[in-house]
Structure formats: C-alpha cells, structure tokens
Scaffold this motif. Structure first.
Motif, PDB file in Angstrom:
ATOM      1  N   ASN A   1      32.423  74.482  55.522  1.00  0.00           N
ATOM      2  CA  ASN A   1      31.682  74.074  56.712  1.00  0.00           C
ATOM      3  C   ASN A   1      32.022  74.972  57.891  1.00  0.00           C
ATOM      4  O   ASN A   1      32.994  75.729  57.860  1.00  0.00           O
ATOM      5  CB  ASN A   1      32.006  72.626  57.071  1.00  0.00           C
ATOM      6  N   THR A   2      31.216  74.875  58.945  1.00  0.00           N
ATOM      7  CA  THR A   2      31.532  75.590  60.180  1.00  0.00           C
ATOM      8  C   THR A   2      32.003  74.651  61.275  1.00  0.00           C
ATOM      9  O   THR A   2      32.674  75.081  62.217  1.00  0.00           O
ATOM     10  CB  THR A   2      30.318  76.379  60.707  1.00  0.00           C
ATOM     11  N   VAL A   3      31.655  73.368  61.153  1.00  0.00           N
ATOM     12  CA  VAL A   3      32.051  72.403  62.173  1.00  0.00           C
ATOM     13  C   VAL A   3      32.103  71.017  61.536  1.00  0.00           C
ATOM     14  O   VAL A   3      31.412  70.751  60.538  1.00  0.00           O
ATOM     15  CB  VAL A   3      31.065  72.421  63.365  1.00  0.00           C
ATOM     16  N   ALA A   4      32.943  70.154  62.106  1.00  0.00           N
ATOM     17  CA  ALA A   4      33.003  68.760  61.674  1.00  0.00           C
ATOM     18  C   ALA A   4      33.116  67.882  62.917  1.00  0.00           C
ATOM     19  O   ALA A   4      33.874  68.198  63.838  1.00  0.00           O
ATOM     20  CB  ALA A   4      34.195  68.526  60.744  1.00  0.00           C
ATOM     21  N   TYR A   5      32.369  66.791  62.921  1.00  0.00           N
ATOM     22  CA  TYR A   5      32.442  65.822  64.002  1.00  0.00           C
ATOM     23  C   TYR A   5      33.125  64.571  63.458  1.00  0.00           C
ATOM     24  O   TYR A   5      32.628  63.955  62.511  1.00  0.00           O
ATOM     25  CB  TYR A   5      31.049  65.473  64.530  1.00  0.00           C
ATOM     26  N   VAL A   6      34.274  64.219  64.048  1.00  0.00           N
ATOM     27  CA  VAL A   6      35.025  63.042  63.620  1.00  0.00           C
ATOM     28  C   VAL A   6      34.992  62.041  64.761  1.00  0.00           C
ATOM     29  O   VAL A   6      35.538  62.298  65.837  1.00  0.00           O
ATOM     30  CB  VAL A   6      36.477  63.402  63.257  1.00  0.00           C
ATOM     31  N   ASN A   7      34.311  60.931  64.524  1.00  0.00           N
ATOM     32  CA  ASN A   7      34.118  59.922  65.573  1.00  0.00           C
ATOM     33  C   ASN A   7      33.576  60.556  66.849  1.00  0.00           C
ATOM     34  O   ASN A   7      33.970  60.210  67.967  1.00  0.00           O
ATOM     35  CB  ASN A   7      35.429  59.182  65.854  1.00  0.00           C
ATOM     36  N   GLY A   8      32.689  61.532  66.668  1.00  0.00           N
ATOM     37  CA  GLY A   8      32.015  62.169  67.791  1.00  0.00           C
ATOM     38  C   GLY A   8      32.718  63.362  68.393  1.00  0.00           C
ATOM     39  O   GLY A   8      32.139  64.052  69.246  1.00  0.00           O
ATOM     40  N   LEU A   9      33.981  63.643  67.981  1.00  0.00           N
ATOM     41  CA  LEU A   9      34.719  64.783  68.524  1.00  0.00           C
ATOM     42  C   LEU A   9      34.533  66.003  67.627  1.00  0.00           C
ATOM     43  O   LEU A   9      34.562  65.901  66.401  1.00  0.00           O
ATOM     44  CB  LEU A   9      36.206  64.450  68.660  1.00  0.00           C
ATOM     45  N   THR A  10      34.397  67.164  68.247  1.00  0.00           N
ATOM     46  CA  THR A  10      34.115  68.394  67.524  1.00  0.00           C
ATOM     47  C   THR A  10      35.394  69.052  67.028  1.00  0.00           C
ATOM     48  O   THR A  10      36.367  69.185  67.771  1.00  0.00           O
ATOM     49  CB  THR A  10      33.366  69.387  68.438  1.00  0.00           C
TER      50      THR A  10
ATOM     51  N   PHE B   1      32.393  60.681  59.870  1.00  0.00           N
ATOM     52  CA  PHE B   1      32.504  62.128  59.711  1.00  0.00           C
ATOM     53  C   PHE B   1      31.102  62.697  59.510  1.00  0.00           C
ATOM     54  O   PHE B   1      30.384  62.290  58.591  1.00  0.00           O
ATOM     55  CB  PHE B   1      33.365  62.485  58.495  1.00  0.00           C
ATOM     56  N   VAL B   2      30.737  63.628  60.371  1.00  0.00           N
ATOM     57  CA  VAL B   2      29.492  64.380  60.211  1.00  0.00           C
ATOM     58  C   VAL B   2      29.884  65.839  60.056  1.00  0.00           C
ATOM     59  O   VAL B   2      30.459  66.433  60.974  1.00  0.00           O
ATOM     60  CB  VAL B   2      28.541  64.198  61.408  1.00  0.00           C
ATOM     61  N   VAL B   3      29.590  66.407  58.906  1.00  0.00           N
ATOM     62  CA  VAL B   3      30.069  67.749  58.566  1.00  0.00           C
ATOM     63  C   VAL B   3      28.872  68.621  58.213  1.00  0.00           C
ATOM     64  O   VAL B   3      28.038  68.215  57.392  1.00  0.00           O
ATOM     65  CB  VAL B   3      31.055  67.698  57.377  1.00  0.00           C
ATOM     66  N   ASP B   4      28.796  69.799  58.815  1.00  0.00           N
ATOM     67  CA  ASP B   4      27.684  70.681  58.491  1.00  0.00           C
ATOM     68  C   ASP B   4      28.004  71.491  57.234  1.00  0.00           C
ATOM     69  O   ASP B   4      29.151  71.630  56.823  1.00  0.00           O
ATOM     70  CB  ASP B   4      27.353  71.614  59.658  1.00  0.00           C
TER      71      ASP B   4
END
Length: 336
Positions: free
Chosen positions: A120-129, A164-167
């Motif tokens: 991945n290039t980025v991960a958002y954990v509970n909204g934090l980058t 977790f939102v992961v690209d």
C-alpha cells in the motif's frame, strides 16, 4: 518462537460475520475485507478527486456495507464488494489495482500496536493517516534481494471497533498487526551500515530506525555502540516523539580486524544521569569484514540534511592501468 494458537477473532462487519485469524499470541492477520475498485488513477489531472479520502478528511466517513455504491458528484465510481485473502493473508486480485480495502478490528482494550501493511501507499486508522509500504509484495526474501520488511508503524487502538482503510495500487496487499511490542524499539531491518575493511581501524557511521510505540516523548537520549573488547562510543539522539519513527545516526569505532567474516556491533538506547545509565532499548547488528578488493559499502553524513547515506565501491581488478570511473544511480528496489 511464539506459541501458535488456533483461536479465531470473530468480527462483525457490514452486517455479516467476517473472521480474522489470530495466528499467534502476538499478531493478527486480516483475512477478509470489503474492496472498492476505482477507475483509472489520475484522469490526466494534477489533483484528482478521491471520494474515499474526501469523506475521511471532512469527517463524513461511515463504515461501508457490502454492495454499497459510492458516488462522486452524482457519478457512480464503484461498489464495495467482499473479498477473502489466501491462506497466508495476501489479497491478490485484478480488482485491487487502484482500490481501497476496508477492515475492522475489535480490541478488548486501549492499546498501541505496530501496523505492518504491505503493498500500500497509505493507511487510514480510525481516520488518521499513516504511510504505506508500496514495494513489499512477499513475506520472505532471498539473500540477494533488496528487503522491504521494515515498515512497522505505531498506531493507537481504542477499546471496541477500530477501522482501517488501506489503499492498494498494484494488485496485492497484506495487513498485519503486531500486538505485543511496545516501548522504544530498534527496527534493525531499517538499517544503513558500512562494511568494515580488513586490517583497517574504522571510524564511521551507521543509522537505524527507532520506533516509539508509546504516548511519551523522549529527549536527552544517547545511542551507545561497541564491539566486545572495545570501548563503547555514544552519540546524542534528537527527540523521539510519541507514536513515531525516527531514523537516528550512530557512531562506529572499531579497531583493525584481522579476519574477514562478520562481527557483532552491540547497540543500545540509553539515558545518562550522574554517570548512571538506564537502558531503554537494546539490539545488535552484524557488520561484514571485507578486503579492500571486495565490493563494499561506505557511509557518510550528508551535508544537506545530516542523515547517514551510503554508496558502494567496486574496485577495479587491475590497478596498473588507469581505471575508468562509473557512476551508477538507481531507484527504489535496488541495493548499491
């Protein structure tokens, strides 16, 4: 070796039962996700709209459900679909090229964990980058391969459901949590170190990443290095902020070595007060002892930003004739 458990974590996502396997006492690997496949990246624009990121940064994000459609400016851009990983936790599918994956993890307490995301290039954990690790696409590496198994990001989880939102940009992804490592941690996989030349004393530098898996800032630290039988040397360390990673320089002073092979360099993160040391983290690294005719790495302190950098020297086989100088530059994925 960590004791292997066969227990499962049952997570209730999107109104359906989704299972993430707890593979050991100290880690969790996500096995199921919702995937949002987007269109072609970029659209020939300098700044491209991203409905997922927009909803996160504007506070409009809500947990998706399976088959939920996502629109931007009243245009359908994708639909959230469920996807399972392979037995090793890898998601590999054509739908993962330019996509987002959504996971949940239910924690029984507030805790700090290390996020180990791959592909991945980025991960958002509970909204934090948090930054990603685009170049890692496998679990293990051959000795000759450049290694990309050093991305461990400290993140704070709260009791209850964490999102977790992961690209994913290249069609492969794995997401793992290390749940039993806290404090100040040397990440020796993220190492910059020279080779030691035979029969020559060394007075040079290396650099290693320090992970602060706490909510405290640490100042007035020193990094201590030594080999057995030699005096230790100390170097001051800048402030290491909470929930961060800082790559710090360290000094290497080694007397001339009489044999090729490997030597162990001990490394500690310490505080000193009234000549009393407190050790906050400890590890060791292996340095290669090579001849001057071998291809070897040398390090230096950058005059631009003060970081430790390195280059490789490949000596000519015949010094009787005036040798040519070849300067080879490279990008990511190549070791000098």
């Amino acid at each position: 070796m960590a004791k292997i458990k066969s227990a499962f974590l049952i997570l209730f996502l999107f109104g359906i039962s989704v299972t993430a396997y707890c593979q050991s006492v100290d880690s969790v690997v996500f096995k199921n996700a919702l995937v949002l496949k987007l269109g072609r990246s970029g659209d020939n624009k300098v700044i491209s709209p991203d409905a997922v990121v927009s909803s996160i940064v504007t506070g409009k994000w809500k947990a998706p459900e399976e088959n939920e459609e996502v629109k931007s400016n009243d245009k359908l851009i994708g639909t959230w679909k469920s996807l399972a990983s392979d037995d090793n936790g890898w998601f590999r599918n054509d739908s993962l090229v330019n996509a987002y994956l959504y996971f949940q993890y239910k924690s029984d307490k507030d805790q700090i964990v290390l996020l180990e995301a791959m592909g991945n290039t980025v991960a958002y954990v509970n909204g934090l980058t948090h930054s990603g690790n685009l170049y890692r696409y496998q679990d293990s590496f051959s000795p000759w391969e450049p290694r990309f198994d050093y991305s461990l990001i400290p993140v704070k989880l709260h009791k209850g459901v964490n999102e977790f939102v992961v690209d994913c940009r290249r069609g492969y992804l794995k997401v793992k949590l290390q749940t039993n490592r806290t404090g100040l941690i040397f990440d020796v996989m993220d190492l910059t170190a020279p080779d030691i030349l035979l029969n020559q004393p060394s007075d040079t530098h290396g650099a290693v990443a320090v992970i602060n898996a706490t909510e405290n800032n640490y100042s007035n630290l020193q990094i201590k290095t030594w080999i057995e039988g030699a005096e230790p040397v100390y170097r001051n360390v800048n402030t290491v902020y909470s929930l961060s990673i800082f790559k710090t320089a360290f000094d290497i002073k080694i007397p001339a070595q009489q044999n090729t092979g490997k030597i162990k360099l001990n490394i500690q993160l310490v505080t000193k007060e009234n000549d009393k040391e407190e050790v906050l983290s400890t590890s060791s690294i292996d340095l290669n002892v090579l001849t001057a005719n071998d291809t070897h790495k040398e390090t230096f302190i950058s005059k631009i930003d003060g970081s430790v950098q390195y280059y490789a020297v490949n000596p000519p086989e015949n010094l009787k004739e005036k040798p040519a100088l070849f300067l080879s530059l490279h990008g990511a994925g190549v070791e000098a």
